[in-house]
Design an enzyme around this catalytic site. Sequence first.
Site, short mmCIF file in Angstrom:
data_model
loop_
_atom_site.label_atom_id
_atom_site.label_comp_id
_atom_site.label_asym_id
_atom_site.label_seq_id
_atom_site.Cartn_x
_atom_site.Cartn_y
_atom_site.Cartn_z
N ARG A 1 0.82 -1.22 0.00
CA ARG A 1 0.00 0.00 0.00
C ARG A 1 0.85 1.27 0.00
NH1 ARG A 1 -3.93 -3.79 -0.92
NH2 ARG A 1 -4.27 -5.08 0.92
N ARG B 1 2.73 -14.06 -4.78
CA ARG B 1 2.76 -13.55 -3.41
C ARG B 1 3.43 -14.54 -2.46
NH1 ARG B 1 -3.36 -12.59 -2.04
NH2 ARG B 1 -2.49 -11.71 -0.09
N LYS C 1 -0.09 -16.00 6.90
CA LYS C 1 -1.41 -16.23 6.30
C LYS C 1 -1.25 -17.10 5.04
CE LYS C 1 -1.14 -11.86 3.72
NZ LYS C 1 -1.68 -10.51 3.55
N HIS C 2 -2.30 -17.84 4.62
CA HIS C 2 -3.70 -17.85 5.07
C HIS C 2 -3.98 -19.28 5.51
CE1 HIS C 2 -3.30 -14.76 1.89
NE2 HIS C 2 -4.20 -14.07 2.57
N HIS D 1 -12.25 -14.07 -2.16
CA HIS D 1 -12.80 -12.72 -2.28
C HIS D 1 -14.12 -12.75 -3.06
CE1 HIS D 1 -8.61 -11.58 -1.36
NE2 HIS D 1 -9.12 -10.46 -0.92
N ASP E 1 -9.44 -13.70 8.19
CA ASP E 1 -9.35 -12.86 7.00
C ASP E 1 -10.61 -12.00 6.99
OD1 ASP E 1 -8.42 -11.76 4.65
OD2 ASP E 1 -8.17 -13.67 3.61
#
Length: 344
Positions: free
Chosen positions: A93, A158, A188-189, A201, A274
Amino acid sequence: MTLRQKVGKLFYTRPGALESRFSPSGLEDNSIMGSTEVTDEMRAVYEAYPCGGFTLFIKNIVDPGQFLSFTRDLHSLGDVLLAIGEEGGNISRLANHPAFDVPSYPPMETIARTGDPENAYEAGRTIGAYLREYGLDINYAPVADVNTNPANPIIGSRAFGSDPAVAARFVTRFLDGLHDSHCLGCIKHFPGHGDTDTDTHTGYAETRKTWEELLECEMLPFRAGIAAGADLVMTAHIAAPKITGGDVPSTLSHTLLTEKLRGELGFQGVIITDALEMAAISRKYTSDEAAVLSLEAGADILLMPSDYKAAFDGVVHAVESGRIPEARIEESIARIRRLHERFR
């Protein structure tokens, strides 16, 4: 603490959840700018619906001055921790924001290809340092998934690759780097999102592996991360029917969170869900149902429900009705308190 104050400690939400101008869909919509300053309304709502922490996104960021002021004012609301996802690669971010001059790192798969875990340590240490500089306490990283399914639409680069032993070494060193910069880390996850072919998602996802199969692959990085002192473990909303016997998301599974993660793997830190706003949860469960079921499964922190007030009130009612013993809430608060004590 009052019951409401205790319940509030269990929630990490978006800052915008304290503002009436945002609908649940507006909170999730990355094309809509989010909260960028603490308003009088936010302070008033926080008094009625206190939370234990906030998760920040690029939609909450304008420039370094604004962001530093925002994190300072969020901390001033109460005893809260601030979290962000700064994994490296696309999930960065601050590093990917044009107004910020901080080091930028490639996806973790690229770092793992160097063959040197010290590169993961350097990434973790540097990222942790600039997050702390901007008032952030928790990094939702590193990814401990093993990217074994080429059809996986969400993990990919990732992760530290498809070899669980390699991923375990790199996860450990990234965590060491965060800790040396006094930043809390979250692996995670759980129980591993790398061998799914759909994205939680957007809807239902599952692993078709048995627990014994997960122990041979997916659990290697989680075991290593736990041994390295991972502060938090984030759950995945994936179902594991060969373990639980049904299609319940892992986030809501007592078998996976309490019996496996706590019991068999021995994790004593904080289990954080999450985001409960994600479709794998929100399409099947209301905000209050998901919050209560997550706590019953063994989660400590309930992350970003679609309707924060409904989820909060649902947990309060569950305690008042006797469904959830207040002692269960206090168990989670004790673990959360240790987060606050670790680096502050």
